[in-house]
Design a protein around this motif. Structure first.
Motif, PDB file in Angstrom:
ATOM      1  N   LYS A  39      19.990  -2.227-104.414  1.00  0.00           N
ATOM      2  CA  LYS A  39      21.260  -2.002-105.106  1.00  0.00           C
ATOM      3  C   LYS A  39      21.027  -1.075-106.295  1.00  0.00           C
ATOM      4  CE  LYS A  39      23.767  -6.243-103.942  1.00  0.00           C
ATOM      5  NZ  LYS A  39      24.536  -7.389-104.462  1.00  0.00           N
ATOM      6  N   TYR A  40      22.089  -0.309-106.629  1.00  0.00           N
ATOM      7  CA  TYR A  40      22.071   0.523-107.822  1.00  0.00           C
ATOM      8  C   TYR A  40      23.341   0.262-108.612  1.00  0.00           C
ATOM      9  CZ  TYR A  40      22.023   4.542-110.953  1.00  0.00           C
ATOM     10  OH  TYR A  40      22.042   5.332-112.073  1.00  0.00           O
ATOM     11  N   LYS A  41      23.170  -0.269-109.819  1.00  0.00           N
ATOM     12  CA  LYS A  41      24.295  -0.639-110.686  1.00  0.00           C
ATOM     13  C   LYS A  41      25.314  -1.478-109.925  1.00  0.00           C
ATOM     14  CE  LYS A  41      23.850   3.140-113.990  1.00  0.00           C
ATOM     15  NZ  LYS A  41      24.492   4.276-114.696  1.00  0.00           N
ATOM     16  N   GLY A  42      24.800  -2.428-109.169  1.00  0.00           N
ATOM     17  CA  GLY A  42      25.659  -3.372-108.462  1.00  0.00           C
ATOM     18  C   GLY A  42      26.183  -2.883-107.131  1.00  0.00           C
ATOM     19  N   GLU A  43      25.987  -1.604-106.810  1.00  0.00           N
ATOM     20  CA  GLU A  43      26.481  -1.053-105.545  1.00  0.00           C
ATOM     21  C   GLU A  43      25.405  -1.144-104.471  1.00  0.00           C
ATOM     22  OE1 GLU A  43      29.329   2.381-105.538  1.00  0.00           O
ATOM     23  OE2 GLU A  43      28.305   2.803-107.425  1.00  0.00           O
ATOM     24  N   ASN A  44      25.844  -1.443-103.255  1.00  0.00           N
ATOM     25  CA  ASN A  44      24.935  -1.557-102.128  1.00  0.00           C
ATOM     26  C   ASN A  44      24.473  -0.157-101.700  1.00  0.00           C
ATOM     27  OD1 ASN A  44      24.069  -1.650 -99.280  1.00  0.00           O
ATOM     28  ND2 ASN A  44      24.628  -3.794 -99.405  1.00  0.00           N
TER      29      ASN A  44
END
Length: 427
Positions: A212-217
């Motif tokens: 994940k990156y900053k909460g995004e999958n």
């Protein structure tokens, strides 16, 4: 008739390092007259720079510049791969004009940042921010001066690409640092419309430490592209990989990679591969790794493993190993060419004939290519590669790193004693 000495990447691609240095591709050497991303205002100025045009001219004259020795003298397989893949471009009479100018950048190979949460032993501060303190500990004041003088790429490098530049891109090769934790990588990805993404293929290299990156999958974002090959760097399992790739944690890797494998099961456009870098540390571990992956992730099996090799630093480069160790490595690879399990993947030759590989075409080819490299690589050209020119004492290097990282090479790679203790000289 003169043999065609052109490489399609010299006409279609550029490689951007975290310090802004531009090279023709990710494995080539540096231009004698440095080419830097920060020195130009537009992307076309870079790919039609005097350095790039001179390289194209040298290839057309049949005498490629030394910047490309890694393929022409070092037997690397990148050039033949892309020349075959993009033969239609190489055969295009309008590939370049009479002054060796080209019309567009088709292949973007970018490492916009050295930000990385690993500090692999064959790496350094140029491609890993985590390496800086260790680099200074090894080199002292000279290392500190080097770090202080490092000039990284200017802020927001993606902004230099216009909408027209992005529109022409057909393929991207993105690495780091670790791209999946780097803001510039995600800005680049988000700069394309969904329609553009559906026409672009990409290879992205990751260490598999995050999903994940900053909460995004991350996988959701990549799934919008036409095709993405996700090359996950993994140079073994257990102690050997945690030693070679400092920062690698086996349990975390297993969890994240299992998630990626499950996600990709019903996504034809997402292809997972494991990238194994052969060094003098892990050279005798490859077959164990192949079987480990085949048994643990049958979905990946033999088809999803690809091996390549280190050429720097010199004490990790198999081609430069002292003759007794080099011969042992060659004999080991000759031995593992035959798969004792006899469960190789079937493949078709032409439209009718079916053959069974020893493992898979990927692994079989990797082993053959490595043996070719060991027998035929231009040793003097490898010695001249940047990091190999610096005369680092291998014992000092390992003493410092092992102390700082609370490791001991004797426990993991005892076969390297002749190199580290300098019983035998490197070739």
């Amino acid at each position: 008739m003169q043999k065609d000495k052109r490489c399609v990447l010299a006409y279609t691609s550029m490689y951007i390092e975290p310090d802004g240095k531009i090279r023709p591709c990710c494995i080539s050497g540096d231009f004698e007259d440095e080419l830097n991303f920060n020195d130009y205002d537009t992307i076309p100025e870079i790919y039609n720079s005097p350095q790039m045009r001179s390289l194209r001219k040298s290839m057309e004259d049949g005498d490629p510049l030394s910047v490309c020795d890694i393929c022409f003298k070092g037997n690397n397989t990148l050039m033949p791969y892309w020349n075959d893949n993009w033969k239609h471009k190489l055969d295009d009479p309008n590939l370049s004009d009479e002054n060796q100018n080209v019309k567009s950048l088709d292949y973007l190979d970018a490492r916009f940042s050295n930000i990385c949460n690993f500090k692999c032993r064959m790496c350094g501060p140029g491609l890993s921010s985590s390496w800086e303190d260790d680099f200074i500990a090894i080199k002292g004041e000279r290392g500190k001066q080097h770090i202080d003088e490092m000039t990284m790429i200017h802020a927001d490098p993606v902004s230099k690409f216009t909408a027209e530049d992005l529109q022409k891109i057909e393929h991207m090769n993105v690495g780091g640092g670790e791209p999946w934790i780097t803001a510039d990588f995600w800005k680049l990805i988000d700069s394309f419309t969904d329609e553009q993404k559906s026409e672009i293929t990409m290879y992205v290299n990751t260490n598999g430490s995050v999903v994940k990156y900053k909460g995004e999958n991350i996988m959701d974002k990549l799934a919008k592209f036409k095709q993405v090959v996700i090359g996950v760097s993994c140079d073994g399992f257990g102690k050997i990989v945690e030693y070679q790739r400092t920062g690698f944690k086996q349990k975390r890797f297993d969890k994240n990679f299992s998630y990626m494998v499950d996600y990709c099961k019903d996504k034809d456009n997402l292809i997972l591969t494991l990238e194994y870098t052969i060094t003098n540390m892990n050279a005798f571990h490859l077959q164990d790794f192949i079987f480990y992956i085949k048994d643990k992730w049958p979905e990946i099996g033999y088809d999803g493993i690809h091996a390549h090799w280190a050429t720097t630093p010199k004490f990790y480069a198999p081609a430069l190993a002292p003759p007794p160790l080099k011969n042992d490595i060659i004999n080991y690879f000759k031995k593992i060419k035959t798969n004792p399990r006899k469960d190789g993947v079937k493949y078709h030759v032409g439209k009718i004939n079916e053959e069974i590989s020893q493992y898979s075409s990927n692994i079989d080819h990797s082993i053959d290519a490595f043996l070719n490299h060991m027998h035929n690589a231009d040793i003097e050209a490898i010695k001249k590669l940047g990091p190999n020119v610096d005369d680092i004492d291998p014992k000092h290097f390992h003493d410092i790193l092992d102390q700082r990282r609370e490791e001991d090479w004797r426990d993991v790679v005892p076969h390297m004693a002749p190199i580290i203790n300098k019983y035998l000289q490197l070739i």
